[in-house]
Motif scaffolding. Structure first.
Motif, short mmCIF file in Angstrom:
data_model
loop_
_atom_site.label_atom_id
_atom_site.label_comp_id
_atom_site.label_asym_id
_atom_site.label_seq_id
_atom_site.Cartn_x
_atom_site.Cartn_y
_atom_site.Cartn_z
N LEU A 51 0.81 -1.21 0.00
CA LEU A 51 0.00 0.00 0.00
C LEU A 51 0.85 1.27 0.00
CD1 LEU A 51 -2.77 -1.08 2.54
CD2 LEU A 51 -3.00 -0.86 0.06
N SER A 52 2.08 1.17 0.52
CA SER A 52 2.93 2.34 0.62
C SER A 52 3.59 2.63 -0.72
CB SER A 52 4.00 2.11 1.69
OG SER A 52 4.90 3.18 1.70
N LYS A 53 3.54 3.87 -1.14
CA LYS A 53 4.17 4.27 -2.40
C LYS A 53 5.56 4.87 -2.20
CE LYS A 53 0.07 5.16 -5.24
NZ LYS A 53 0.49 4.32 -6.39
N VAL A 54 5.87 5.29 -0.97
CA VAL A 54 7.12 6.01 -0.72
C VAL A 54 8.00 5.21 0.22
CG1 VAL A 54 8.13 8.14 0.16
CG2 VAL A 54 5.94 8.22 -1.04
N LYS A 55 9.30 5.12 -0.12
CA LYS A 55 10.29 4.49 0.75
C LYS A 55 11.50 5.41 0.86
CE LYS A 55 9.18 -0.29 -0.57
NZ LYS A 55 8.26 0.02 -1.69
N LEU A 56 12.10 5.40 2.03
CA LEU A 56 13.32 6.16 2.29
C LEU A 56 14.41 5.19 2.71
CD1 LEU A 56 11.97 9.19 4.36
CD2 LEU A 56 12.34 9.05 1.90
N GLY A 57 15.66 5.53 2.40
CA GLY A 57 16.73 4.63 2.79
C GLY A 57 18.10 5.26 2.69
N PHE A 58 19.10 4.43 2.99
CA PHE A 58 20.50 4.84 2.98
C PHE A 58 21.31 3.73 2.32
CE2 PHE A 58 24.74 4.90 4.92
CZ PHE A 58 25.13 6.20 4.64
N ASP A 59 22.38 4.10 1.64
CA ASP A 59 23.14 3.13 0.86
C ASP A 59 24.63 3.43 0.99
OD1 ASP A 59 22.74 0.93 -1.09
OD2 ASP A 59 23.83 2.25 -2.43
N TYR A 60 25.43 2.37 1.13
CA TYR A 60 26.89 2.49 1.11
C TYR A 60 27.44 1.53 0.07
CZ TYR A 60 31.77 1.79 2.27
OH TYR A 60 33.13 1.68 2.18
N GLY A 61 28.42 1.99 -0.71
CA GLY A 61 29.00 1.11 -1.72
C GLY A 61 30.47 1.39 -1.94
#
Length: 204
Positions: A24-34
């Motif tokens: 149901l959720s359209k928005v996601k937030l996150g963090f990434d390291y590479g």
């Protein structure tokens, strides 16, 4: 025995509930390291590590696929060194001075705004695979023999695997990256790197 069945039912119900909320959720937030390094060659070395904020938005969802757009502000820390000084040709102005300068190890910072499109395929209630492509304007703070200082573009093609634990989704993303300035400045040989990202995200 009843306790085991009850425990299993709780886990299954929790996974299904989270999956329903996620759908149901359209928005996601996150963090990434590479991190990564150059594709094998004899001309130069290039190693990098980077941090990305991630903003996902689902534009369409079907029974089998989810289509998302992605915004990723990125800070990239790189080290680069010219190995083959003959890469700087004698017809370049001040080529001897440039060869000496470019063959020294350099620290480079890149400031990028990646904009991407993602096709995701759920494989379990708590896992999915996807294909991602991004392109982003960037500013590079150091001139090298391969790329002028200033404006350039970062292009990334990736495959990924996402799995959920409780309310957090974890992400693993091998990718290929190409950096160049599309001929807008004098030096435009660019860099090609293989990388891997690790990240997490949560639904709003």
């Amino acid at each position: 025995m009843c306790k085991k069945i009850f425990f299993i039912l709780i886990i299954v119900f929790s996974s299904m509930t989270f999956y329903a909320q996620d759908k149901l959720s359209k928005v996601k937030l996150g963090f990434d390291y590479g991190f990564g390094n150059e594709l094998k060659n004899s001309n130069y070395t290039y190693t990098n590590s980077y941090y990305k904020l991630q903003f996902y938005y689902t534009i369409k969802q079907t029974k089998s696929f989810k289509y998302e757009v992605l915004l990723q502000p990125e800070l990239n820390f790189a080290k680069h060194q010219l190995l083959n000084f003959y890469f700087v040709k004698p017809d370049d102005p001040n080529y001897i001075e440039k060869r000496e300068r470019y063959t020294k190890l350099k620290d480079i910072k890149e400031y990028v705004l990646n904009i991407g499109f993602l096709i995701r395929k759920p494989i379990f209630n708590t896992a999915s695979i996807y294909i991602l492509g991004t392109v982003g304007p960037m500013i590079i703070d150091t001139e090298t023999e391969r790329l002028s200082k200033g404006f350039a573009f970062s292009d990334v093609l990736a495959i990924g695997f996402t799995f959920k634990i409780n309310k957090i989704a974890f992400d693993i993303r091998p990718n290929f990256r190409h950096v160049s300035n599309a001929g807008l400045q004098s030096s435009n040989s660019g860099y090609n790197t293989k990388n891997i990202d690790f990240g997490f995200l949560f639904s709003l």
